[in-house]
Design a protein around this motif. Structure first.
Motif, mmCIF file in Angstrom:
data_model
loop_
_atom_site.group_PDB
_atom_site.id
_atom_site.type_symbol
_atom_site.label_atom_id
_atom_site.label_comp_id
_atom_site.label_asym_id
_atom_site.label_seq_id
_atom_site.Cartn_x
_atom_site.Cartn_y
_atom_site.Cartn_z
ATOM 1 N N GLY A 153 -2.526 8.059 2.498
ATOM 2 C CA GLY A 153 -2.154 6.705 2.484
ATOM 3 C C GLY A 153 -1.469 6.022 1.271
ATOM 4 O O GLY A 153 -1.036 5.012 1.313
ATOM 5 N N ASN A 154 -1.450 6.794 0.279
ATOM 6 C CA ASN A 154 -0.698 6.336 -0.947
ATOM 7 C C ASN A 154 0.613 6.376 -0.577
ATOM 8 O O ASN A 154 1.391 7.130 -0.115
ATOM 9 N N ASN A 155 1.468 5.101 -1.152
ATOM 10 C CA ASN A 155 2.934 5.143 -1.070
ATOM 11 C C ASN A 155 3.499 5.945 -2.236
ATOM 12 O O ASN A 155 2.846 6.653 -2.972
ATOM 13 N N LYS A 156 4.902 5.913 -2.205
ATOM 14 C CA LYS A 156 5.765 6.889 -3.071
ATOM 15 C C LYS A 156 5.528 6.804 -4.696
ATOM 16 O O LYS A 156 5.308 7.393 -5.431
ATOM 17 N N GLU A 157 5.272 5.454 -4.943
ATOM 18 C CA GLU A 157 5.062 4.844 -6.368
ATOM 19 C C GLU A 157 3.522 5.409 -6.618
ATOM 20 O O GLU A 157 3.408 5.970 -7.866
ATOM 21 N N GLN A 158 2.567 5.328 -5.781
ATOM 22 C CA GLN A 158 1.412 5.682 -6.118
ATOM 23 C C GLN A 158 1.245 7.278 -6.509
ATOM 24 O O GLN A 158 0.509 7.720 -7.363
ATOM 25 N N LEU A 159 2.117 8.172 -5.367
ATOM 26 C CA LEU A 159 1.870 9.410 -5.615
ATOM 27 C C LEU A 159 2.654 9.793 -6.902
ATOM 28 O O LEU A 159 2.296 10.654 -7.477
#
Length: 68
Positions: free
Chosen positions: A15-21
């Motif tokens: 569920g993480n977005n690209k920035e979090q990944l």
């Protein structure tokens, strides 16, 4: 106690977005901690499985160049 590293890593980033990944990856690399390597391996496994042959060839070329 038997820990399934794959499941733990995937549950942690699900569920993480690209920035979090990106933050997770950058933090793991910058920390230089050995304990982070299995998690990066799991993420690479996901990338590899989701990539077509052209992307795989690009990754292999990048790896090959980086290891020279």
């Amino acid at each position: 106690m038997d820990i399934d590293i794959r499941k733990a890593v995937l549950a942690n980033v699900s569920g993480n977005n690209k920035e979090q990944l990106e933050s997770t990856i950058v933090d793991a690399i910058q920390s230089g901690e050995e304990k982070m390597l299995p998690g990066l391996g799991v993420l690479f496994e996901v990338i590899w499985k989701e990539s077509d042959n052209q992307k795989k060839e690009e990754m292999l070329s990048t790896l090959s160049s980086g290891l020279k």
